[in-house]
Design an enzyme around this catalytic site. Structure first.
Site, short mmCIF file in Angstrom:
data_model
loop_
_atom_site.label_atom_id
_atom_site.label_comp_id
_atom_site.label_asym_id
_atom_site.label_seq_id
_atom_site.Cartn_x
_atom_site.Cartn_y
_atom_site.Cartn_z
CG ASP A 88 -1.72 -1.18 1.26
OD1 ASP A 88 -1.27 -2.39 1.13
OD2 ASP A 88 -3.02 -1.07 1.81
CG HIS A 136 -3.40 3.73 1.80
ND1 HIS A 136 -4.69 3.78 1.44
CD2 HIS A 136 -3.30 2.51 2.33
CE1 HIS A 136 -5.25 2.87 1.68
NE2 HIS A 136 -4.33 1.70 2.28
CG ASP A 155 -5.44 -0.43 -0.52
OD1 ASP A 155 -6.34 -0.72 -1.37
OD2 ASP A 155 -5.83 -0.52 0.78
CG ASP A 206 -9.36 6.26 -0.87
OD1 ASP A 206 -9.50 7.40 -1.23
OD2 ASP A 206 -9.78 5.27 -0.96
NE ARG A 207 -7.67 5.32 6.09
CZ ARG A 207 -8.38 5.46 7.33
NH1 ARG A 207 -8.62 6.48 7.80
NH2 ARG A 207 -9.30 4.44 7.90
CG ASN A 215 -9.30 -2.45 0.49
OD1 ASN A 215 -8.18 -2.54 0.57
ND2 ASN A 215 -9.90 -1.88 1.52
CG HIS A 216 -8.79 2.12 0.11
ND1 HIS A 216 -9.19 3.05 0.79
CD2 HIS A 216 -8.41 1.10 1.39
CE1 HIS A 216 -9.43 2.92 1.99
NE2 HIS A 216 -8.95 1.94 2.25
CG HIS A 225 -4.82 -5.01 -1.61
ND1 HIS A 225 -3.96 -4.20 -1.51
CD2 HIS A 225 -5.84 -4.86 -0.69
CE1 HIS A 225 -4.07 -3.41 -0.57
NE2 HIS A 225 -5.33 -3.69 -0.01
NE ARG A 268 -8.74 -5.98 6.25
CZ ARG A 268 -8.00 -4.92 6.45
NH1 ARG A 268 -8.63 -3.74 6.41
NH2 ARG A 268 -6.71 -5.11 6.43
CG HIS A 294 -5.93 -5.73 3.12
ND1 HIS A 294 -6.84 -4.53 2.68
CD2 HIS A 294 -6.99 -6.54 3.45
CE1 HIS A 294 -7.87 -4.91 2.97
NE2 HIS A 294 -8.13 -6.00 3.39
#
Length: 503
Positions: free
Chosen positions: A249, A251, A278, A281-282, A310-311, A359, A407, A434
């Site tokens: 990730d 991010h 990923d 995001d964030r 997943n993002h 991922h 989750r 992840h």
């Protein structure tokens, strides 16, 4: 911050009445000890050590399981570590103990929103507003969530997927004007990415400047066409005498991405990379990250590999900032185009027919084959179950067997599950991402399940290192950990949905 008060003692629900007899077994000493543990948990929470906070909230619950605030606080800690399923469960338990515990409704709504269940979240916001009619924050969240629910209903009503026109077909890139004062990088006369363009692009982004929208759109059109031609599971060959790098990730942490390239050199035909989902995001430099990775993919299509996380999905991007960032730096149409492009990202990669990289993780049933993964129809938003969902969302666990995901999506799988999957498919090990890890990586399941996470000091608060994996044709993994580097004063989640302000 986490609750510091006890939960309401005079709740009038059936659940509270039913537990009175059991509560009589809890001594005053037990209650005092549980409060001490809760207070200790609160201190860890304030220090942003959410795993430790979770552990002490759990200890408090073990001693006195009848206090709503303990579950509410633990729910909050689970939210901070993205364990939305566990957060949902704890919030619901808090509410069952005390129907007037308003923060339980807030946290349950937050968990449901994170899982894309806006309609269910809306019910809890409605409850909060009824309890607190003068709460401006509650009203704002209810209004915003209601707007999303109505918008989604409208989109479902008008959507005809078979006739839906691609954003690419709606663009008039040819007539987009490059302003005279634009001094940034430019694609060549044929609209192609060059090495010099990529060098200029990274420097341009480093100085917090934007790539012109015309070039951004050109990159998206080209990468969309490229992804459409790829299978859901891609095959990668690492020849003798070469090096291959796997990153987890990112991010939106662009300056840490630049640091990876500083430590491990830029992508090239002699220095191939795989980025394992990923990307966005964030972190609040997600546009810079994704355009850089897409640019290198266009420059080195056979040596820069990208897998979906997943993002890379519409719901996550709405909540965690990417859509807001694209709209702020460009426009809503480009944000929609990114969603379209993400639907074509490959879901997994197979290195030398021996190492599977995805991922999330493995599956809720045995007998899944590599051929099953090749056949996945991926051009859609991630579903709530099935192979595609589990590739993006699942996590390993220490204990054998399987269990529901913390989750709330995917599953948790033990070492026995991993060993059976590898044996059936004649594989050596799997690599997945992840999850934050203190050193940026973790080797589990007897060395057969490796986690790599490449965003150090995740969200400027986790204190973790990032890592990447390098290997040769022998596929022996070598790990490099690194600390976060400074970045401009833009906080993580700066573009995230206002709905996601945790209570």
């Amino acid at each position: 911050m986490a609750d510091t008060e006890r939960s309401h003692g005079d709740g009038n629900t059936t659940e509270v009445n039913q537990t009175q007899a059991s509560q009589s077994d809890i001594t005053d000493d037990d209650k005092a000890r549980a409060e001490e543990l809760k207070n200790k948990a609160n201190e860890f929470f304030k220090a942003q050590d959410f795993p430790q906070a979770t552990d002490f909230y759990t200890q408090a619950i073990d001693i006195n399981p009848y206090v709503a605030a303990y579950y509410g606080n633990r729910s909050f800690a689970h939210l901070k570590t993205e364990c939305f399923g566990s957060a949902l469960q704890d919030a619901s338990q808090a509410i069952s103990l005390d129907r007037s515990y308003i923060k339980g409704y807030y946290r349950r709504a937050t968990a449901n929103m994170a899982l894309g269940k806006f309609k269910i979240a809306l019910k809890d916001y409605d409850t909060v507003v009824k309890y607190r009619p003068n709460d401006k924050d509650a009203k704002a969240k209810f209004t915003e969530c209601n707007k999303i629910v109505k918008m989604q209903a409208f989109e479902r009503a008008i959507r005809v997927d078979s006739n839906k026109q691609s954003i690419a077909d709606q663009l008039d890139i040819e007539n987009m004007i490059i302003e005279d004062d634009y001094e940034g990088p430019k694609l060549d006369e044929d609209g192609k990415v060059t090495k010099q363009f990529m060098l200029d692009l990274m420097e341009h982004f480093k100085n917090q400047k934007k790539l012109h929208r015309k070039y951004a759109y050109q990159i998206l059109v080209q990468i969309n066409d490229m992804f459409k031609k790829l299978p859901s599971l891609c095959d990668i060959t690492v020849p003798e005498g070469s090096k291959f790098t796997v990153c987890g990730d990112i991010h939106g942490q662009f300056y840490d991405l630049l640091n990876i390239f500083e430590l491990n050199q830029l992508p090239s035909t002699d220095n191939p990379y795989l980025f394992n989902g990923d990307f966005v995001d964030r972190g609040s430099f997600s546009v810079e990250v994704i355009l850089t990775l897409f640019g290198f993919k266009l420059l080195y299509p056979d040596h820069l590999h990208l897998s979906r996380g997943n993002h890379e999905s519409e719901t996550m991007n709405q909540m965690y900032g990417f859509h807001g960032e694209v709209k702020s730096k460009y426009n809503a149409q480009m944000s929609e185009f990114f969603t379209e492009v993400y639907n074509w990202l490959p879901l997994a990669q197979l290195i030398n027919n021996k190492v599977l990289v995805m991922h999330g993780g493995l599956f809720s049933k045995d007998d899944v084959t590599i051929d099953d993964l090749r056949k996945i129809d991926r051009n859609r938003q991630p579903p709530d179950e099935g192979f595609m969902c589990e590739l993006l969302w699942s996590d390993p666990q220490i204990l054998p067997g399987r269990s529901p995901s913390k989750r709330g999506v995917g599953c948790q799988f033990g070492p026995d599950v991993t060993h059976r999957f590898l044996a059936k498919n004649n594989l050596e090990y799997i690599i997945r991402s992840h999850e934050v890890r203190a050193q940026g990586y973790e080797v589990g399941h007897d060395g057969k399940c490796i986690t790599v996470f490449s965003a150090p000091n995740y969200c400027d608060q986790m204190g973790n290192k990032g890592a990447f994996i390098t290997m040769g044709a022998d596929l022996k993994p070598n790990f490099t950990s690194y600390a976060a580097v400074p970045h401009p004063n833009v906080r993580p989640m700066a573009y995230a949905s206002n709905l996601f302000g945790f209570m």
